[in-house]
Design an enzyme around this catalytic site. Structure first.
Site, PDB file in Angstrom:
ATOM      1  N   ARG A 162       5.517  -9.188   4.000  1.00 28.43           N
ATOM      2  CA  ARG A 162       6.405  -8.187   4.611  1.00 28.43           C
ATOM      3  C   ARG A 162       7.112  -8.717   5.869  1.00 28.43           C
ATOM      4  NH1 ARG A 162       4.687  -5.887   0.436  1.00 28.43           N
ATOM      5  NH2 ARG A 162       4.355  -3.631   0.267  1.00 28.43           N
ATOM      6  N   SER A 234       4.550   2.778   1.779  1.00 25.37           N
ATOM      7  CA  SER A 234       3.451   2.430   2.691  1.00 25.37           C
ATOM      8  C   SER A 234       3.911   2.602   4.133  1.00 25.37           C
ATOM      9  CB  SER A 234       3.056   0.976   2.522  1.00 25.37           C
ATOM     10  OG  SER A 234       2.676   0.723   1.205  1.00 25.37           O
ATOM     11  N   GLU A 330       4.521  -0.363   8.940  1.00 25.53           N
ATOM     12  CA  GLU A 330       5.512  -1.126   8.187  1.00 25.53           C
ATOM     13  C   GLU A 330       6.880  -0.463   8.392  1.00 25.53           C
ATOM     14  OE1 GLU A 330       4.924  -1.504   3.907  1.00 25.53           O
ATOM     15  OE2 GLU A 330       6.821  -2.553   3.766  1.00 25.53           O
TER      16      GLU A 330
HETATM   17  N1  EPU Z   1      -7.557   2.481  -1.717  1.00 27.77           N
HETATM   18  C1  EPU Z   1      -8.445   3.424  -1.237  1.00 27.77           C
HETATM   19  N2  EPU Z   1      -8.110   4.734  -1.388  1.00 27.77           N
HETATM   20  C2  EPU Z   1      -6.975   5.122  -1.994  1.00 27.77           C
HETATM   21  C3  EPU Z   1      -6.069   4.172  -2.479  1.00 27.77           C
HETATM   22  C4  EPU Z   1      -6.385   2.841  -2.323  1.00 27.77           C
HETATM   23  O1  EPU Z   1      -9.497   3.114  -0.702  1.00 27.77           O
HETATM   24  O2  EPU Z   1      -6.763   6.341  -2.092  1.00 27.77           O
HETATM   25  C5  EPU Z   1      -7.926   1.062  -1.574  1.00 27.77           C
HETATM   26  C6  EPU Z   1      -8.621   0.574  -2.837  1.00 27.77           C
HETATM   27  O3  EPU Z   1      -9.608  -0.349  -2.454  1.00 27.77           O
HETATM   28  C7  EPU Z   1      -7.518  -0.157  -3.569  1.00 27.77           C
HETATM   29  C8  EPU Z   1      -6.751  -0.736  -2.407  1.00 27.77           C
HETATM   30  O4  EPU Z   1      -6.788   0.273  -1.388  1.00 27.77           O
HETATM   31  O5  EPU Z   1      -8.014  -1.135  -4.417  1.00 27.77           O
HETATM   32  C9  EPU Z   1      -5.330  -1.135  -2.713  1.00 27.77           C
HETATM   33  O6  EPU Z   1      -4.595  -0.011  -3.141  1.00 27.77           O
HETATM   34  P1  EPU Z   1      -3.216  -0.179  -3.919  1.00 27.77           P
HETATM   35  O7  EPU Z   1      -3.396  -1.036  -5.103  1.00 27.77           O
HETATM   36  O8  EPU Z   1      -2.642   1.178  -4.130  1.00 27.77           O
HETATM   37  O9  EPU Z   1      -2.303  -1.035  -2.943  1.00 27.77           O
HETATM   38  P2  EPU Z   1      -2.088  -1.034  -1.363  1.00 27.77           P
HETATM   39  O10 EPU Z   1      -2.639  -2.293  -0.817  1.00 27.77           O
HETATM   40  O11 EPU Z   1      -2.559   0.228  -0.762  1.00 27.77           O
HETATM   41  C10 EPU Z   1       0.157  -2.359  -1.530  1.00 27.77           C
HETATM   42  C11 EPU Z   1       1.563  -2.242  -1.031  1.00 27.77           C
HETATM   43  C12 EPU Z   1       2.328  -1.209  -1.850  1.00 27.77           C
HETATM   44  C13 EPU Z   1       2.330  -1.656  -3.301  1.00 27.77           C
HETATM   45  C14 EPU Z   1       0.876  -1.779  -3.767  1.00 27.77           C
HETATM   46  C15 EPU Z   1       0.767  -2.320  -5.170  1.00 27.77           C
HETATM   47  C16 EPU Z   1       1.444  -2.767   1.351  1.00 27.77           C
HETATM   48  C17 EPU Z   1       1.553  -2.251   2.735  1.00 27.77           C
HETATM   49  N3  EPU Z   1       1.578  -1.854   0.371  1.00 27.77           N
HETATM   50  O12 EPU Z   1      -0.480  -1.118  -1.288  1.00 27.77           O
HETATM   51  O13 EPU Z   1       3.667  -1.205  -1.394  1.00 27.77           O
HETATM   52  O14 EPU Z   1       3.022  -0.736  -4.139  1.00 27.77           O
HETATM   53  O15 EPU Z   1       0.177  -2.699  -2.896  1.00 27.77           O
HETATM   54  O16 EPU Z   1       1.035  -3.669  -5.161  1.00 27.77           O
HETATM   55  O17 EPU Z   1       1.247  -3.965   1.142  1.00 27.77           O
HETATM   56  C18 EPU Z   1       5.274  -0.121   0.010  1.00 27.77           C
HETATM   57  O18 EPU Z   1       5.360  -1.187   0.614  1.00 27.77           O
HETATM   58  O19 EPU Z   1       5.951   0.881   0.323  1.00 27.77           O
HETATM   59  C19 EPU Z   1       4.320  -0.017  -1.089  1.00 27.77           C
HETATM   60  C20 EPU Z   1       4.092   1.140  -1.706  1.00 27.77           C
END
Ligand code: EPU
Length: 335
Positions: A162, A234, A330
């Protein structure tokens, strides 16, 4: 060039915050952007895409710039690669759809991310194991100080998670006009993210189209549609912490999810930290933490930028107190 005065930005920010800007200037060509660049030296200005990563805290006392450069043209091709130059004002997902329809791989996992091509290159958008920097060949931008068109190779963009030079040391110095992408005619699919491969296989065969459909479905399930409920995806970046800090936390919370970054660092999902602090699904006034993905803050209707920021501040404070981790937004706060 299209100039509007005392103009509402309601339809130009996905949080749906109702603020005004003194001037809203949309340019259609590189030549217009060059002319415009000569007028900006003494002005407060900000270039926006679809406004999908911004939070306006007040009316904007300056000029908001927007690119309406929307060409997509093939500039080179060989057996393996195709090079496409795309205007900074093209809607990101229209570009992804165009690539998938033509059988060109490299951006399919980034399906359905809101925003425009210029902003995608500034933020190095990423999702489901893919980042846009992997396909960017160069970025073309006008340097305000000299009113010259410059080209940045992907190395010069200094991409990180990012991050790019346009968000850091060159912030506010360039107007992006186009991005050149290198896409693969023999794509290698990236399906290692969580259960992505299984989900795609349920559609019969694995190809660019089924990957795109799967990603769109996952995003629709997890992430709120900003047209229904204002949000900017995010709100925070996933924090990277030292291995020592991580080990301390792991001894107290053995289930803490984490991703390897380097021998000395681990990345922790901010969503988990926020959920542990009890915020998931919580509403405070007109603002809420999304029930499916706590990394997303939503405008339940009529919230101001400051009301949204207030909730973000409270979340940051509780994560700091509980885990000693300082979450970084972000989303860009715009004064
Ligand atoms: N998790 C929780 N509770 C929840 C949801 C998630 O504990 O309710 C934990 C779980 O351990 C899960 C982990 O968070 O395995 C990761 O969750 P997720 O796969 O939804 O991804 P994220 O890391 O929360 C990132 C990006 C998203 C992107 C997703 C999928 C960032 C800041 N965000 O989110 O990007 O869609 O991965 O690749 O890196 C955005 O930038 O606007 C965005 C949505």
């Amino acid at each position: 060039m299209n100039i509007k005065y005392n103009y509402s930005l309601l339809s130009h920010n996905t949080f749906g915050v109702d603020v005004k800007t003194d001037e809203f200037i949309e340019f259609d060509t590189v030549e217009e952007a060059l002319t415009l660049s000569k007028t900006l030296a003494q002005k407060k200005w900000l270039m926006i895409g679809q406004g999908s990563n911004l939070l306006f805290l007040n009316d904007f006392k300056g000029a908001i710039l927007h690119s309406a450069i929307r060409q997509m043209k093939k500039i080179e091709e060989d057996d393996q690669w195709v090079y496409i130059e795309v205007g900074s004002g093209v809607i990101w997902d229209q570009f992804v759809e165009f690539c998938v329809e033509n059988g060109w791989g490299g951006v399919e996992n980034l399906s359905s991310i809101p925003g425009e091509v210029g902003a995608a290159a500034v933020q190095n958008i990423g999702a489901y194991g893919m980042e846009v920097r992997e396909t960017i060949e160069k970025v073309k931008a006008i340097e305000i100080a000299s009113s010259q068109l410059r080209e940045f190779s992907k190395e010069n963009c200094q991409y990180g998670y990012r991050q790019s030079i346009f968000k850091n040391q060159n912030k506010g110095q360039y107007i992006l006009t186009s991005v050149v992408f290198r896409l693969s005619k023999k794509p290698q699919f990236k399906l290692s993210y969580q259960h992505l491969e299984e989900e795609v296989q349920k559609r019969g065969s694995v190809n660019l189209q089924t990957i795109r459909e799967t990603i769109i479905q996952i995003r629709e399930h997890k992430l709120p549609d900003f047209r229904v409920m204002g949000n900017a995806g995010s709100f925070f970046i996933n924090p990277v912490i030292s291995k020592k800090h991580f080990q301390r936390l792991q001894s107290e919370y053995p289930e803490i999810p984490h991703y390897y970054v380097s021998q000395t660092e681990e990345k922790i999902p901010a969503a988990w930290l926020i959920e542990q602090c009890g915020w998931k699904g919580k509403q405070v006034g007109k603002v809420a933490v999304h029930a499916m993905q706590p990394l997303v803050i939503v405008n339940c209707g009529g919230a101001s930028g400051n009301e949204i920021k207030q909730l973000a501040d409270e979340i940051q404070l509780s994560v700091k107190n509980k885990f000693d981790i300082q979450l970084q937004p972000e989303v860009n706060y715009i004064e």
